[in-house]
Design an enzyme around this catalytic site. Structure first.
Site, mmCIF file in Angstrom:
data_model
loop_
_atom_site.group_PDB
_atom_site.id
_atom_site.type_symbol
_atom_site.label_atom_id
_atom_site.label_comp_id
_atom_site.label_asym_id
_atom_site.label_seq_id
_atom_site.Cartn_x
_atom_site.Cartn_y
_atom_site.Cartn_z
ATOM 1 N N SER A 28 -0.181 6.177 3.638
ATOM 2 C CA SER A 28 0.319 7.145 2.670
ATOM 3 C C SER A 28 -0.215 8.532 3.001
ATOM 4 C CB SER A 28 -0.112 6.746 1.251
ATOM 5 O OG SER A 28 0.405 5.481 0.904
ATOM 6 N N ASN A 29 0.564 9.559 2.642
ATOM 7 C CA ASN A 29 0.178 10.958 2.874
ATOM 8 C C ASN A 29 -0.178 11.199 4.340
ATOM 9 O OD1 ASN A 29 0.378 11.454 0.019
ATOM 10 N ND2 ASN A 29 -1.609 10.451 -0.201
ATOM 11 N N HIS A 30 0.641 10.634 5.212
ATOM 12 C CA HIS A 30 0.394 10.690 6.653
ATOM 13 C C HIS A 30 1.741 10.849 7.345
ATOM 14 C CE1 HIS A 30 -1.784 9.818 10.380
ATOM 15 N NE2 HIS A 30 -0.817 8.980 10.708
ATOM 16 N N ALA A 31 1.855 11.804 8.247
ATOM 17 C CA ALA A 31 3.134 12.093 8.899
ATOM 18 C C ALA A 31 3.336 11.233 10.138
ATOM 19 C CB ALA A 31 3.215 13.572 9.273
ATOM 20 N N ASP A 52 2.980 7.009 15.080
ATOM 21 C CA ASP A 52 1.774 7.445 14.393
ATOM 22 C C ASP A 52 0.961 8.291 15.373
ATOM 23 O OD1 ASP A 52 -0.642 7.804 13.151
ATOM 24 O OD2 ASP A 52 -0.950 5.695 12.639
#
Length: 305
Positions: A28-31, A52
């Protein structure tokens, strides 16, 4: 939209605070960078290749590494060039999974080399943090910029806030929006004093994030005002206004308005009531003059008690 061609894209899942593991092993909250999109000719499955940037973690979706889906659809591996590699952080996921579990699509536009670009640093501070137009009051006190283009074209305008993670800057991110207003035909106002629906050319409502942008088709030779604002009056922060255009563009900072405040009261003999009450002239009166020139002026009355 040709502006989106060859743009960089990423997806993310916004949930709570901080980076934590969510469904299917997604953080979560990760591009995640979007590298490729393919449609399988035999089955019609739509697959998205994402990566990732940390290069680690295990994806647990339908098309995960060594999934049975690759065996059920043997032509898929060749169609997408699938290689079950370790350590790259890249994996294929179905379009349906992406839509279900990702909440935001990030687009980094790569403009052609012949585009004109301008950047102007500014800030919301003290009197210039006027808040949104819905709150009325001092909205017109927000930083404003006069904008015009030589020929009619589509322009991209962004409000970019500084990264609060950079040490030593002391900046914080506030929910920010912006509105592009067309000046009335035949008028040359010094600044925009109000938001009228017939003058709104483009608008982005306040959102929490470092960048808020709009695309607007502007008419050549027409004056526009760009007004960045925060979600609440008094919210302070620094930002950069950026403008990208295929045509020559002129962007000027509008000087802040001169604000004068006078405190008074209706009391006893000086509470004259409204017209046509014969005692109306007893109300408090304030004399206004300008120094040898015509000026735009807005008068506001605010009750303090």
């Amino acid at each position: 939209d040709t502006v989106l061609e060859r743009s960089l894209m990423a997806v993310s899942r916004n949930a709570g605070k901080g980076e934590g593991e969510g469904p299917l092993g997604l953080l979560s909250n990760h591009a995640y960078a979007v590298l490729d999109v393919r449609s399988l000719p035999d089955s019609g499955h739509r697959l998205v290749l994402v990566r990732d940037p940390w290069g680690k973690g295990t994806f647990a979706g339908q098309w995960r590494k060594l999934s049975e889906m690759w065996k059920l659809h043997p032509t898929a591996e060749k169609a997408v060039g699938y290689v079950p590699d370790e350590g790259t952080g890249a994996f294929w996921m179905s379009f349906e999974e992406l839509v279900q579990h990702m909440t935001t699509l990030h687009v980094c536009r790569i403009f052609p080399s012949n585009y004109h670009s301008l950047s102007v640093p500014s800030e919301w501070s003290s009197r210039s943090a006027g808040g949104p137009p819905e709150e009325g009051g001092g909205w017109f006190r927000n930083p404003q910029f006069r904008l015009s283009v030589a020929t009619s074209c589509k322009v991209v305008i962004s409000v970019v806030q500084y990264d609060p993670k950079v040490p030593g800057r002391g900046h914080r991110t506030v929910p920010a929006g912006l509105v592009v207003l067309r000046a009335r035909k035949g008028a040359a106002p010094v600044r925009a004093w109000e938001v009228s629906d017939d003058l709104v050319t483009a608008r982005a409502d306040p959102r929490m994030g470092r960048e808020t942008s709009v695309s607007a088709r502007l008419q050549g030779g027409t004056l526009y005002f760009v007004v960045p604002y925060t979600s609440t009056e008094g919210s302070e922060g620094a930002f950069i206004l950026r403008c990208y255009s295929p045509s020559m563009v002129e962007l000027q900072r509008v000087p802040p308005p001169v604000v004068a405040e006078v405190r008074s009261e209706w009391l006893g003999h000086y509470a004259g009531g409204r017209r046509p009450n014969p005692t109306w002239l007893k109300n408090p009166q304030i004399l206004m003059t300008s120094a040898n020139c015509d000026v735009d002026c807005v008068v506001q009355l605010e009750r303090t008690g």
